[in-house]
Write an enzyme that holds these catalytic residues in place. Structure first.
Site, PDB file in Angstrom:
ATOM      1  N   CYS A 113       3.000   1.997  15.101  1.00 48.56           N
ATOM      2  CA  CYS A 113       3.210   1.055  13.986  1.00 48.56           C
ATOM      3  C   CYS A 113       4.620   0.447  13.995  1.00 48.56           C
ATOM      4  O   CYS A 113       4.871  -0.544  13.317  1.00 48.56           O
ATOM      5  CB  CYS A 113       2.962   1.741  12.652  1.00 48.56           C
ATOM      6  SG  CYS A 113       1.310   2.421  12.500  1.00 48.56           S
ATOM      7  N   HIS A 245       6.351  -2.274   6.957  1.00 49.60           N
ATOM      8  CA  HIS A 245       5.075  -1.892   7.561  1.00 49.60           C
ATOM      9  C   HIS A 245       4.072  -1.639   6.429  1.00 49.60           C
ATOM     10  O   HIS A 245       4.364  -0.937   5.466  1.00 49.60           O
ATOM     11  CB  HIS A 245       5.286  -0.632   8.397  1.00 49.60           C
ATOM     12  CG  HIS A 245       4.017  -0.031   8.885  1.00 49.60           C
ATOM     13  ND1 HIS A 245       3.010  -0.781   9.454  1.00 49.60           N
ATOM     14  CD2 HIS A 245       3.560   1.262   8.872  1.00 49.60           C
ATOM     15  CE1 HIS A 245       2.008   0.014   9.785  1.00 49.60           C
ATOM     16  NE2 HIS A 245       2.318   1.249   9.441  1.00 49.60           N
ATOM     17  N   ASN A 275      -3.865  -0.750   7.101  1.00 48.60           N
ATOM     18  CA  ASN A 275      -2.784  -0.537   8.065  1.00 48.60           C
ATOM     19  C   ASN A 275      -3.258  -1.041   9.432  1.00 48.60           C
ATOM     20  O   ASN A 275      -4.160  -0.451  10.025  1.00 48.60           O
ATOM     21  CB  ASN A 275      -2.466   0.962   8.097  1.00 48.60           C
ATOM     22  CG  ASN A 275      -1.344   1.307   9.046  1.00 48.60           C
ATOM     23  OD1 ASN A 275      -0.956   0.499   9.893  1.00 48.60           O
ATOM     24  ND2 ASN A 275      -0.833   2.516   8.925  1.00 48.60           N
TER      25      ASN A 275
HETATM   26  N1  ACO Z   1     -11.628   9.917  -0.065  1.00 45.70           N
HETATM   27  C1  ACO Z   1     -11.683  10.969  -0.919  1.00 45.70           C
HETATM   28  N2  ACO Z   1     -10.975  12.082  -0.762  1.00 45.70           N
HETATM   29  C2  ACO Z   1     -10.142  12.155   0.287  1.00 45.70           C
HETATM   30  C3  ACO Z   1     -10.016  11.092   1.203  1.00 45.70           C
HETATM   31  C4  ACO Z   1     -10.794   9.963   0.994  1.00 45.70           C
HETATM   32  N3  ACO Z   1     -10.750   8.895   1.827  1.00 45.70           N
HETATM   33  N4  ACO Z   1      -9.113  11.428   2.141  1.00 45.70           N
HETATM   34  C5  ACO Z   1      -8.679  12.661   1.823  1.00 45.70           C
HETATM   35  N5  ACO Z   1      -9.304  13.096   0.712  1.00 45.70           N
HETATM   36  C6  ACO Z   1      -9.154  14.385   0.047  1.00 45.70           C
HETATM   37  C7  ACO Z   1      -8.552  15.422   0.954  1.00 45.70           C
HETATM   38  O1  ACO Z   1      -9.539  16.020   1.748  1.00 45.70           O
HETATM   39  C8  ACO Z   1      -7.953  16.382  -0.045  1.00 45.70           C
HETATM   40  O2  ACO Z   1      -8.990  17.174  -0.534  1.00 45.70           O
HETATM   41  P1  ACO Z   1      -8.724  18.737  -0.849  1.00 45.70           P
HETATM   42  O3  ACO Z   1      -7.656  18.767  -1.907  1.00 45.70           O
HETATM   43  O4  ACO Z   1     -10.052  19.210  -1.335  1.00 45.70           O
HETATM   44  O5  ACO Z   1      -8.279  19.336   0.438  1.00 45.70           O
HETATM   45  C9  ACO Z   1      -7.514  15.457  -1.164  1.00 45.70           C
HETATM   46  O6  ACO Z   1      -8.228  14.232  -0.991  1.00 45.70           O
HETATM   47  C10 ACO Z   1      -6.038  15.151  -1.145  1.00 45.70           C
HETATM   48  O7  ACO Z   1      -5.792  14.399  -2.300  1.00 45.70           O
HETATM   49  P2  ACO Z   1      -4.342  14.028  -2.728  1.00 45.70           P
HETATM   50  O8  ACO Z   1      -3.428  15.227  -2.652  1.00 45.70           O
HETATM   51  O9  ACO Z   1      -4.392  13.311  -4.026  1.00 45.70           O
HETATM   52  O10 ACO Z   1      -3.963  13.022  -1.592  1.00 45.70           O
HETATM   53  P3  ACO Z   1      -2.551  12.444  -1.330  1.00 45.70           P
HETATM   54  O11 ACO Z   1      -1.934  12.026  -2.619  1.00 45.70           O
HETATM   55  O12 ACO Z   1      -1.792  13.332  -0.420  1.00 45.70           O
HETATM   56  O13 ACO Z   1      -2.925  11.129  -0.532  1.00 45.70           O
HETATM   57  C11 ACO Z   1      -2.889  10.128   1.616  1.00 45.70           C
HETATM   58  C12 ACO Z   1      -3.485  11.253   0.743  1.00 45.70           C
HETATM   59  C13 ACO Z   1      -3.306   8.793   1.047  1.00 45.70           C
HETATM   60  C14 ACO Z   1      -3.417  10.272   3.037  1.00 45.70           C
HETATM   61  C15 ACO Z   1      -1.339  10.286   1.597  1.00 45.70           C
HETATM   62  O14 ACO Z   1      -0.973  11.566   2.008  1.00 45.70           O
HETATM   63  C16 ACO Z   1      -0.678   9.253   2.468  1.00 45.70           C
HETATM   64  O15 ACO Z   1      -0.625   8.098   2.124  1.00 45.70           O
HETATM   65  N6  ACO Z   1      -0.101   9.666   3.611  1.00 45.70           N
HETATM   66  C17 ACO Z   1       0.429   8.718   4.557  1.00 45.70           C
HETATM   67  C18 ACO Z   1      -0.662   8.409   5.512  1.00 45.70           C
HETATM   68  C19 ACO Z   1      -0.489   7.075   6.194  1.00 45.70           C
HETATM   69  O16 ACO Z   1      -0.076   6.092   5.636  1.00 45.70           O
HETATM   70  N7  ACO Z   1      -0.880   7.078   7.432  1.00 45.70           N
HETATM   71  C20 ACO Z   1      -0.894   5.834   8.152  1.00 45.70           C
HETATM   72  C21 ACO Z   1      -0.374   5.975   9.468  1.00 45.70           C
HETATM   73  S1  ACO Z   1       1.316   6.369   9.527  1.00 45.70           S
HETATM   74  C22 ACO Z   1       2.165   5.017   9.304  1.00 45.70           C
HETATM   75  O17 ACO Z   1       1.668   3.953   9.380  1.00 45.70           O
HETATM   76  C23 ACO Z   1       3.551   5.195   8.965  1.00 45.70           C
END
Ligand code: ACO
Length: 320
Positions: A113, A245, A275
């Protein structure tokens, strides 16, 4: 650092035809529109079916060249940022050069990215030191193109919902133009973050530790953008437009908040694109230009972070 007299003069964007909403995903995954919107700000994304990475890169490149009124034969350099090339060899940039029928030097950069900022840094440096000839007015085509949906397991709700496919391109021209230029630059790595986001060597799909990526992305992007601003002697409060980004609205808000850049100065177009990895910044740049949100003399800050977990930032003074 010494500013480089240059300007971005033409912009292009290409998105695959198929648009997929959060509800489309929720039809076969245990997720919901509300969960995705609240956690990420994403409502829809475009997904390549028939389009290859080079198809998208070429379409974006053609729009950027027409916008800049530059003939392909006049290009000195093509740099494509991608980590999802059509094939291991040749470089996607070579495919773009062949489609444009230009003898320009052409190579790829894989910075995930962060790739478009790497590509812009390399292209401007090569042109700036005269590596491609001493004529003051040199031309580079810089493209970010990725199909990250080809790397995400369609059954994995934790990654699939976050990504879309696309390409963005810009034409870089060196030479004096009323003070327009590259004022500040920062590139950095985060070796401890390698495991947070990767396709493991023995695996097919992208693996992500979401919270870890979130923490590292915010920290690295804030440090990188802060260094680029410091090197340029510009305060964060004087940034006219921040084009980060487009990973996730919560990452963008956290970074802008910590830097002290007001929300109304932040470019956000991930709601309908998600993304798009290396394409994310040039697509957002294209939106900002077409939307008339970049004005003469503006200080425009680009900030990227991605798998690796490298980060990079560029501060530009926008041309008149
Ligand atoms: N739909 C529903 N539930 C989901 C989904 C989904 N698509 N994805 C994950 N969950 C669940 C998980 O399994 C977890 O369940 P559990 O508690 O039973 O284990 C739960 O949701 C986690 O919920 P939250 O704690 O509220 O999630 P969080 O606030 O951590 O958000 C997210 C998750 C959106 C992935 C966050 O951590 C994030 O934005 N991380 C950065 C990821 C990113 O941007 N990656 C892109 C590539 S890197 C880059 O470009 C820099």
């Amino acid at each position: 650092m010494t500013a480089l007299a240059c300007r971005l003069t033409g912009f292009g964007a290409a998105l695959p035809a198929r648009r997929e909403t959060n509800d489309d995903l929720a039809a076969h995954l245990d997720t919901s529109d509300a969960w995705i919107r609240t956690r990420t700000g994403i409502a829809a994304r475009h997904v390549a079916v028939a389009e290859s990475t080079s198809d998208l890169a070429i379409a974006a490149a053609l729009e950027a060249l027409a916008d800049a009124d530059v003939a392909p034969a006049d290009l000195d350099l093509i740099v494509v940022a991608t980590s999802t090339p059509d094939s291991a060899c040749p470089a996607t940039a070579a495919r773009v050069a062949a489609a444009l029928d230009t003898p320009a030097a052409a190579f790829d950069i894989n910075g995930a990215c962060t790739g478009f900022v790497h590509a812009l840094a390399v292209a401007s440096s090569l042109l700036g030191v005269g590596a491609l000839g001493d004529r003051g007015d040199r031309l580079a085509l810089v493209v970010g193109a990725d199909r990250y949906r080809s790397l995400t397991d369609p059954a994995d709700r934790t990654t699939t919902v976050l990504f879309g496919d696309g390409a963005g391109a810009a034409v870089l021209r060196t030479g004096d133009h009323h003070g327009a230029g590259l004022l500040g630059l920062d590139l950095r790595g985060d070796p401890d973050g390698l495991a947070a986001l990767q396709v493991r060597p023995d695996a097919r799909w992208l693996h992500m530790d979401g919270p870890e990526v979130f923490r590292r992305a915010v920290r690295s992007l804030v440090s990188s953008a802060g260094s680029a601003l410091e090197r340029a002697g510009v305060a964060a409060g004087d940034v006219d437009r921040f084009i980060p980004h487009q990973a996730n609205v919560r990452i963008v808000d956290a970074v802008a908040g910590r830097l002290g850049i007001a929300a109304d100065r932040v470019e956000l177009d991930l709601v309908d694109r998600a993304n798009t990895s290396a394409a994310s910044i040039p697509l957002a740049l294209h939106s900002a230009v077409r939307g008339g949100r970049l004005q003469a003399d503006d200080r425009v800050l680009l900030g990227a972070v991605g798998a690796g977990m490298g980060a990079g930032s560029v501060l530009l003074r926008w041309p008149r």
